[in-house]
Design a protein around this motif. Structure first.
Motif, PDB file in Angstrom:
ATOM      1  N   SER A 155     -10.596  -9.470   9.302  1.00 13.66           N
ATOM      2  CA  SER A 155      -9.212  -9.803   9.626  1.00 13.66           C
ATOM      3  C   SER A 155      -8.259  -9.164   8.628  1.00 13.66           C
ATOM      4  CB  SER A 155      -9.011 -11.322   9.646  1.00 13.66           C
ATOM      5  OG  SER A 155      -9.357 -11.878   8.391  1.00 13.66           O
ATOM      6  N   THR A 156      -7.014  -9.102   9.023  1.00 13.75           N
ATOM      7  CA  THR A 156      -5.962  -8.540   8.185  1.00 13.75           C
ATOM      8  C   THR A 156      -4.711  -9.396   8.298  1.00 13.75           C
ATOM      9  OG1 THR A 156      -6.769  -6.265   8.493  1.00 13.75           O
ATOM     10  CG2 THR A 156      -4.513  -6.511   7.756  1.00 13.75           C
ATOM     11  N   ILE A 157      -4.060  -9.624   7.178  1.00 14.95           N
ATOM     12  CA  ILE A 157      -2.777 -10.334   7.148  1.00 14.95           C
ATOM     13  C   ILE A 157      -1.839  -9.535   6.242  1.00 14.95           C
ATOM     14  CG2 ILE A 157      -1.582 -12.485   6.598  1.00 14.95           C
ATOM     15  CD1 ILE A 157      -4.282 -13.903   6.811  1.00 14.95           C
ATOM     16  N   GLY A 163      14.058   7.697  11.893  1.00 18.59           N
ATOM     17  CA  GLY A 163      13.199   7.808  10.720  1.00 18.59           C
ATOM     18  C   GLY A 163      13.665   6.876   9.626  1.00 18.59           C
ATOM     19  N   GLY A 164      12.810   6.700   8.633  1.00 18.38           N
ATOM     20  CA  GLY A 164      13.155   5.811   7.540  1.00 18.38           C
ATOM     21  C   GLY A 164      11.950   5.528   6.678  1.00 18.38           C
ATOM     22  N   ALA A 165      11.981   4.420   5.949  1.00 18.16           N
ATOM     23  CA  ALA A 165      10.898   4.080   5.035  1.00 18.16           C
ATOM     24  C   ALA A 165      10.769   2.566   4.935  1.00 18.16           C
ATOM     25  CB  ALA A 165      11.140   4.687   3.656  1.00 18.16           C
ATOM     26  N   ALA A 166       9.537   2.115   4.635  1.00 17.47           N
ATOM     27  CA  ALA A 166       9.259   0.690   4.509  1.00 17.47           C
ATOM     28  C   ALA A 166       8.180   0.489   3.456  1.00 17.47           C
ATOM     29  CB  ALA A 166       8.815   0.114   5.860  1.00 17.47           C
ATOM     30  N   VAL A 167       7.886  -0.767   3.169  1.00 22.17           N
ATOM     31  CA  VAL A 167       6.797  -1.105   2.254  1.00 22.17           C
ATOM     32  C   VAL A 167       6.000  -2.243   2.877  1.00 22.17           C
ATOM     33  CG1 VAL A 167       8.209  -2.732   0.938  1.00 22.17           C
ATOM     34  CG2 VAL A 167       6.200  -1.681  -0.130  1.00 22.17           C
ATOM     35  N   LYS A 168       4.668  -2.197   2.710  1.00 23.38           N
ATOM     36  CA  LYS A 168       3.773  -3.211   3.286  1.00 23.38           C
ATOM     37  C   LYS A 168       2.873  -3.762   2.190  1.00 23.38           C
ATOM     38  CE  LYS A 168       1.770  -1.898   7.151  1.00 23.38           C
ATOM     39  NZ  LYS A 168       1.048  -0.994   8.081  1.00 23.38           N
ATOM     40  N   LEU A 169       2.529  -5.045   2.319  1.00 18.80           N
ATOM     41  CA  LEU A 169       1.674  -5.716   1.345  1.00 18.80           C
ATOM     42  C   LEU A 169       0.786  -6.702   2.097  1.00 18.80           C
ATOM     43  CD1 LEU A 169       1.084  -6.279  -1.732  1.00 18.80           C
ATOM     44  CD2 LEU A 169       2.786  -8.115  -1.551  1.00 18.80           C
ATOM     45  N   GLY A 170      -0.543  -6.644   1.816  1.00 22.63           N
ATOM     46  CA  GLY A 170      -1.409  -7.552   2.552  1.00 22.63           C
ATOM     47  C   GLY A 170      -2.818  -7.618   2.010  1.00 22.63           C
ATOM     48  N   THR A 171      -3.687  -8.264   2.799  1.00 24.43           N
ATOM     49  CA  THR A 171      -5.105  -8.380   2.479  1.00 24.43           C
ATOM     50  C   THR A 171      -5.924  -8.037   3.707  1.00 24.43           C
ATOM     51  OG1 THR A 171      -6.852  -9.876   1.726  1.00 24.43           O
ATOM     52  CG2 THR A 171      -5.104 -10.855   3.036  1.00 24.43           C
ATOM     53  N   GLY A 172      -7.100  -7.436   3.487  1.00 23.95           N
ATOM     54  CA  GLY A 172      -7.917  -6.971   4.591  1.00 23.95           C
ATOM     55  C   GLY A 172      -7.484  -5.585   5.014  1.00 23.95           C
ATOM     56  N   LEU A 173      -8.454  -4.668   5.186  1.00 21.37           N
ATOM     57  CA  LEU A 173      -8.132  -3.276   5.475  1.00 21.37           C
ATOM     58  C   LEU A 173      -8.464  -2.897   6.909  1.00 21.37           C
ATOM     59  CD1 LEU A 173      -9.360  -1.494   2.221  1.00 21.37           C
ATOM     60  CD2 LEU A 173      -7.002  -1.776   2.976  1.00 21.37           C
ATOM     61  N   PHE A 174      -7.808  -1.838   7.398  1.00 25.97           N
ATOM     62  CA  PHE A 174      -8.079  -1.272   8.705  1.00 25.97           C
ATOM     63  C   PHE A 174      -9.498  -0.711   8.736  1.00 25.97           C
ATOM     64  CE2 PHE A 174      -7.877   2.039  11.957  1.00 25.97           C
ATOM     65  CZ  PHE A 174      -7.163   1.418  12.969  1.00 25.97           C
ATOM     66  N   PRO A 175     -10.255  -0.895   9.851  1.00 27.34           N
ATOM     67  CA  PRO A 175     -11.597  -0.313   9.931  1.00 27.34           C
ATOM     68  C   PRO A 175     -11.581   1.185   9.676  1.00 27.34           C
ATOM     69  CG  PRO A 175     -11.235  -1.821  11.738  1.00 27.34           C
ATOM     70  CD  PRO A 175      -9.919  -1.686  11.038  1.00 27.34           C
ATOM     71  N   GLY A 176     -12.515   1.656   8.880  1.00 26.10           N
ATOM     72  CA  GLY A 176     -12.565   3.061   8.502  1.00 26.10           C
ATOM     73  C   GLY A 176     -12.072   3.303   7.096  1.00 26.10           C
ATOM     74  N   THR A 177     -11.337   2.348   6.536  1.00 28.07           N
ATOM     75  CA  THR A 177     -10.865   2.488   5.160  1.00 28.07           C
ATOM     76  C   THR A 177     -11.896   1.999   4.162  1.00 28.07           C
ATOM     77  OG1 THR A 177      -8.676   2.023   6.068  1.00 28.07           O
ATOM     78  CG2 THR A 177      -8.838   2.139   3.705  1.00 28.07           C
ATOM     79  N   LEU A 178     -12.823   1.144   4.632  1.00 28.53           N
ATOM     80  CA  LEU A 178     -13.986   0.759   3.842  1.00 28.53           C
ATOM     81  C   LEU A 178     -15.242   1.101   4.629  1.00 28.53           C
ATOM     82  CD1 LEU A 178     -13.139  -2.750   2.335  1.00 28.53           C
ATOM     83  CD2 LEU A 178     -13.415  -0.617   1.085  1.00 28.53           C
ATOM     84  N   GLY A 213     -19.278   0.832   5.929  1.00 25.72           N
ATOM     85  CA  GLY A 213     -20.417  -0.028   6.188  1.00 25.72           C
ATOM     86  C   GLY A 213     -20.126  -1.510   6.201  1.00 25.72           C
ATOM     87  N   GLU A 214     -21.007  -2.269   5.545  1.00 28.11           N
ATOM     88  CA  GLU A 214     -20.934  -3.720   5.582  1.00 28.11           C
ATOM     89  C   GLU A 214     -19.689  -4.266   4.877  1.00 28.11           C
ATOM     90  OE1 GLU A 214     -24.496  -5.265   3.984  1.00 28.11           O
ATOM     91  OE2 GLU A 214     -25.781  -4.465   5.561  1.00 28.11           O
ATOM     92  N   GLU A 215     -19.081  -3.463   4.003  1.00 29.78           N
ATOM     93  CA  GLU A 215     -17.899  -3.943   3.286  1.00 29.78           C
ATOM     94  C   GLU A 215     -16.755  -4.255   4.241  1.00 29.78           C
ATOM     95  OE1 GLU A 215     -18.071  -4.615   0.158  1.00 29.78           O
ATOM     96  OE2 GLU A 215     -20.060  -3.739  -0.083  1.00 29.78           O
ATOM     97  N   ARG A 216     -16.765  -3.621   5.443  1.00 29.71           N
ATOM     98  CA  ARG A 216     -15.678  -3.846   6.391  1.00 29.71           C
ATOM     99  C   ARG A 216     -15.597  -5.294   6.853  1.00 29.71           C
ATOM    100  NH1 ARG A 216     -17.429   1.348   9.967  1.00 29.71           N
ATOM    101  NH2 ARG A 216     -16.444   2.969   8.712  1.00 29.71           N
TER     102      ARG A 216
END
Length: 266
Positions: free
Chosen positions: A89-91, A105-120, A122-125
């Motif tokens: 999960s991701t929040i 166009g523009g810019a933003a900032v994001k902060l959270g926990t849990g990563l998108f699949p593919g960023t970790l 194997g089993e770490e996902r």
């Protein structure tokens, strides 16, 4: 015995539900994000069905320029919906701090926990939520009279209890996406590359596909993704985005009523 039957039933039904929703309406199966925070009060539903994982994401635009998102990922690494390949999960929260005058166009900032699949890898996902904390900064640059949109999203992540040694692993995360609206403003070709470098690095992946935006309330995307030099990429994915009219506003969705109420105090 009953609990096992219920587990098998859910493992069969969940992918079907995801597939059904995906055929109803575009999709945030992309790792990259744009600068945009949806209109104040909008709720966004984003179901995606894929060969490696399916996703259900919901975003709430409760305050102006802010988004709050929760997402769940169901993994299907071996192609068999009856086997348990894990889930995650991701929040996260997103704040749009800049938008150009033409709102392209523009810019933003994001902060959270849990990563998108593919960023970790194997089993770490399947155990990264509340173990991995991250921040990134999506920015969008319009090019060639808005026929091309270029998203850049550099970031950093920290994963606790990573690997057999249970160390704290730091990563530089990167993602870039290019959308070319060669068929007009509603239909475009989209490609992206993303990955992570550092102590918990992941094999870089790419995705390419079509995105159709017929109305302001509906987007459909179909993509194919794979690892560079690997075989555990996303595969084929179909996803949708459904945007509600603005109604979910904390403090009300009409700024003029707020102003009148404030002035009425004096």
């Amino acid at each position: 015995m009953k609990s096992n039957k219920k587990m098998i039933m859910w493992k069969i039904l969940l992918p079907i539900v995801f597939l059904f929703l995906a055929n109803l309406a575009s999709a945030q199966q992309y790792n990259s994000d744009s600068w945009l925070s949806k209109q104040h009060g909008t709720i966004t539903f984003i179901p995606t069905w894929g060969e490696r994982n399916s996703m259900l994401m919901t975003t709430f635009s409760l305050f102006p320029k802010w988004e709050f998102t929760v997402a769940a990922y169901l993994y299907n690494n071996d192609g068999d919906p009856l086997t348990d390949d894990g889930y995650s999960s991701t929040i996260y929260a997103k704040y749009m701090f800049y938008e150009n005058a033409s709102k392209t166009g523009g810019a933003a900032v994001k902060l959270g926990t849990g990563l998108f699949p593919g960023t970790l890898d194997g089993e770490e996902r399947s155990k990264d939520a509340f173990q991995t904390y991250w921040m990134n900064a999506p920015a969008t640059i319009p090019l060639f009279n808005n026929k091309v949109s270029w998203d850049l999203m550099p970031g950093v992540s920290m994963t606790r209890n990573f690997g057999a040694q249970e160390t704290t692993a730091w990563n530089f995360t990167y993602s870039t996406r290019l959308a070319w609206y060669c068929f007009g403003p509603e239909l475009g070709i989209v490609g992206e590359v993303f990955g992570a470098e550092g102590e918990a690095e992941a094999i870089p992946e790419y995705k390419i596909g079509l995105r159709w935006e017929p109305t302001q309330h509906f987007v459909l995307a179909a993509t194919y993704g794979q690892e560079f030099g690997g075989t555990n990429g996303a595969g084929f994915e179909v996803g949708i985005m459904i945007f509600t009219p603005p109604f979910a506003c904390i403090g009300g969705c009409d700024p003029t009523k707020k102003k009148k109420k404030f002035l009425g105090i004096f």
